[in-house]
Design a protein around this motif. Structure first.
Motif, short mmCIF file in Angstrom:
data_model
loop_
_atom_site.label_atom_id
_atom_site.label_comp_id
_atom_site.label_asym_id
_atom_site.label_seq_id
_atom_site.Cartn_x
_atom_site.Cartn_y
_atom_site.Cartn_z
N THR A 1 -17.16 1.47 9.34
CA THR A 1 -15.95 1.94 10.03
C THR A 1 -14.73 2.05 9.14
N ASN A 2 -14.77 1.44 7.96
CA ASN A 2 -13.63 1.59 7.04
C ASN A 2 -13.36 3.04 6.69
N SER A 3 -14.36 3.91 6.90
CA SER A 3 -14.21 5.32 6.55
C SER A 3 -13.70 6.17 7.70
N ILE A 4 -13.35 5.54 8.85
CA ILE A 4 -12.90 6.34 9.98
C ILE A 4 -11.73 5.73 10.74
N ILE A 5 -11.54 4.40 10.68
CA ILE A 5 -10.51 3.77 11.50
C ILE A 5 -9.11 4.00 10.91
N PRO A 6 -8.12 4.31 11.76
CA PRO A 6 -6.77 4.55 11.23
C PRO A 6 -6.05 3.29 10.78
N THR A 7 -6.58 2.11 11.12
CA THR A 7 -5.94 0.87 10.69
C THR A 7 -6.35 0.47 9.27
N SER A 8 -7.27 1.22 8.67
CA SER A 8 -7.68 0.94 7.30
C SER A 8 -6.66 1.52 6.32
N GLY A 9 -5.95 0.65 5.63
CA GLY A 9 -4.97 1.11 4.66
C GLY A 9 -5.60 1.90 3.53
N VAL A 10 -6.83 1.53 3.16
CA VAL A 10 -7.51 2.22 2.08
C VAL A 10 -7.83 3.66 2.49
N LEU A 11 -8.40 3.85 3.68
CA LEU A 11 -8.70 5.20 4.15
C LEU A 11 -7.44 6.04 4.23
N MET A 12 -6.39 5.48 4.81
CA MET A 12 -5.15 6.23 4.94
C MET A 12 -4.56 6.57 3.57
N SER A 13 -4.82 5.72 2.60
CA SER A 13 -4.36 6.01 1.23
C SER A 13 -5.13 7.20 0.66
N TYR A 14 -6.46 7.20 0.85
CA TYR A 14 -7.26 8.35 0.40
C TYR A 14 -6.71 9.65 0.98
N LEU A 15 -6.51 9.63 2.30
CA LEU A 15 -6.08 10.86 2.98
C LEU A 15 -4.67 11.25 2.58
N ALA A 16 -3.81 10.26 2.35
CA ALA A 16 -2.45 10.56 1.92
C ALA A 16 -2.45 11.24 0.56
N ILE A 17 -3.22 10.70 -0.36
CA ILE A 17 -3.29 11.28 -1.71
C ILE A 17 -3.86 12.70 -1.67
N ALA A 18 -4.90 12.90 -0.82
CA ALA A 18 -5.54 14.22 -0.73
C ALA A 18 -4.80 15.17 0.20
N LYS A 19 -3.80 14.63 0.94
CA LYS A 19 -3.01 15.41 1.91
C LYS A 19 -3.86 15.94 3.05
N ILE A 20 -4.87 15.19 3.44
CA ILE A 20 -5.75 15.58 4.55
C ILE A 20 -5.24 14.92 5.83
N PRO A 21 -4.93 15.68 6.87
CA PRO A 21 -4.52 15.06 8.14
C PRO A 21 -5.65 14.18 8.70
N ILE B 1 0.83 -1.20 0.00
CA ILE B 1 0.00 0.00 0.00
C ILE B 1 0.87 1.26 0.00
N ILE B 2 1.96 1.23 0.76
CA ILE B 2 2.86 2.39 0.82
C ILE B 2 3.45 2.69 -0.55
N PHE B 3 3.95 1.65 -1.23
CA PHE B 3 4.50 1.84 -2.57
C PHE B 3 3.42 2.34 -3.53
N PHE B 4 2.22 1.79 -3.38
CA PHE B 4 1.11 2.19 -4.24
C PHE B 4 0.84 3.69 -4.10
N ILE B 5 0.78 4.17 -2.85
CA ILE B 5 0.51 5.59 -2.60
C ILE B 5 1.60 6.46 -3.22
N LEU B 6 2.86 6.10 -2.98
CA LEU B 6 3.96 6.91 -3.49
C LEU B 6 3.97 6.96 -5.02
N ILE B 7 3.75 5.80 -5.65
CA ILE B 7 3.80 5.76 -7.11
C ILE B 7 2.58 6.44 -7.73
N VAL B 8 1.40 6.25 -7.11
CA VAL B 8 0.21 6.94 -7.63
C VAL B 8 0.38 8.45 -7.49
#
Length: 469
Positions: A417-437, A86-93
């Protein structure tokens, strides 16, 4: 007043997540170690939990520090390693989208759309949400939606909204469909298969759930969007928006050139290849990452950008989302600690035991709450189904309720809860791409989670009353 505001300031995202890791670490000293046996389901070939096999084990607390074994602080490294795809995916995307954006095609194309819509831009929110909800409900789109977030954010900003709106109209649309799960093979399909009930049965009820969940999310996002457009200072991420240089000026839209056409043709071809690969070949993170990199590279070259500038755009794009990419790995450290301490199965066992013997409606809703909690520890939809459904399905039998009720409890617990929990890699990917804390997103989405939770309780109660099967 200034001092009070500083005192009550929300902690940094990394502080929040590491605090949870510490709590999990302490839990390995307090919660008894335990484990279920995993056996192969002859019908699906999946490894599932043997509901009768739970046994307590010798305590296995995670060391604070050790020279010879993993300890509290190696959980960060192990979490990074476990979430590396997931980390590589975020960086490359992030880098690939920067390559595409460097051609100017995105600004030119979105600018034309924004001008065409002008004051009717608000209708774009429910329309895009509905489109992505279909993907979530049918092919279980989650990770696949990440690549659309930058476009959603850019479009939202062009229409006078903010990054929250841009992310929400993509991510929450898919989440509503994923929760409804009308024909989602990765959640409802797996759960019903393990529960040994007809695949995609009770689809009519799930369609209603999808429509209600989607409507709640759309209205909530639209109300916020209207407020932000009227007064940008009301934005939850006002500081981010103020410091963002890529906001499109609609009074000075770039010309749409033939190179932009070439860029969009490459992008469309790339998405077409992705969709085909997902449906026909079951592509996942590795394949999607490679296609998106190719899309960014070829789109940039087709847009008339030279190789050196293309490389520069890639590096700049990846650099701007390192913060969010690292969050994914750090959050995974929570699960690493709990798995090392052998306490996840104990938590599941204790929750299952607490439900038996209660009135039907209360028991059904407690099953829902249990799944909500467990999704924090097992954010994978199919993984949670394989772990909890072998326990919840027999529990439904014990309570003399249809097994379909157990499936609904699982899909709500997993979906919401996938839209709020910090253990969700997908949610954290959304926020990383959008740069939302993360803390900003948490603050914004919490009321919506309350509404979704209440709707889940109502749907669970109605399902029990009508004896859905």
């Amino acid at each position: 007043m200034t001092e009070k505001k500083k005192f009550f300031k929300v902690p940094h995202t990394y502080v929040i997540i590491f605090t949870i890791i510490i709590i999990a670490f302490i839990g390995t000293y307090i919660i008894p170690a335990g484990e279920y046996e995993r056996v192969e389901d002859p019908n699906t070939g999946r490894m599932v939990v043997d509901a009768e096999s739970f046994e307590y084990l010798e305590p296995n607390p995670v060391p604070f520090f050790s020279f010879g074994e993993d300890h509290l602080f190696t959980a960060i490294y192990n979490g990074m390693e476990a979430a590396s795809n997931i980390i590589f995916f975020i960086l490359i995307v992030g880098g690939a989208f920067a390559m595409i954006q460097g051609t100017g095609a995105v600004d030119a194309g979105i600018g034309k759309v924004a001008v065409a819509l002008k004051d009717r831009g608000i209708i774009l929110i429910p329309v895009l949400m509905a489109i992505f909800s279909v993907g979530g409900a049918t092919i279980g789109m989650a990770e696949e939606v990440i690549v659309f977030v930058p476009i959603g954010v850019a479009l939202a900003r062009a229409l006078g909204y903010d990054a929250i709106v841009g992310t929400a109209m993509i991510a929450l649309g898919a989440a509503a469909g994923f929760t409804g799960g009308v024909a989602n093979p990765f959640t409802v399909g797996v759960a019903q298969g393990i529960a040994e009930i007809p695949i995609y049965s009770a689809a009519w009820y799930r369609i209603i759930i999808l429509l209600v969940t989607l409507t709640i999310a759309a209205i909530y996002t639209m109300r916020y969007a209207i407020k932000v457009k009227k007064d940008p200072s009301k934005s939850v991420v006002a500081e981010l928006e103020k410091n963002t240089e890529s906001t499109l000026d609609l009074s000075n839209i770039p010309d749409f050139t033939k190179y932009h056409i070439f860029t969009f043709l490459v992008v469309l071809a790339g998405f077409g290849v992705m969709i085909y690969g997902i449906i026909e070949y079951g592509w996942y993170i590795k394949e999607l990452t490679s296609i998106f990199f190719m899309m960014g590279l070829f789109a940039s070259l087709a847009g008339g950008v030279g190789p050196s500038r293309t490389a520069g755009h890639f590096v700049d794009g990846a650099r701007t989302i390192v913060f969010g990419a690292l969050v994914v790995g750090i959050a995974r450290g929570i699960l690493v600690v709990m798995e090392q301490g052998l306490i996840i199965d104990t938590v599941i066992f204790a929750m299952g035991e607490s439900i038996s013997g209660l009135p039907d409606i209360m028991a059904a809703n407690l099953m829902f709450v249990v799944q909500l909690v467990l999704n924090f520890f097992i954010p994978s939809g199919s993984g949670q189904a394989a772990t909890t459904m072998p326990i919840m399905a027999p529990l439904a039998d014990l309570l003399e309720m249809p097994r379909q009720i157990a499936v609904f409890a699982y899909q709500f617990g997993d979906g919401f809860t996938n839209s709020i929990i910090p253990t969700s890699g997908v949610l954290m990917s959304y926020l990383a791409i959008a740069k939302i804390p993360y803390e900003k997103w948490f603050r914004w989405i919490l009321p919506l989670m309350g509404m979704w939770f209440l709707s889940g309780v109502i749907f669970m109660s109605v399902a029990v009353i009508i004896g859905i099967n």
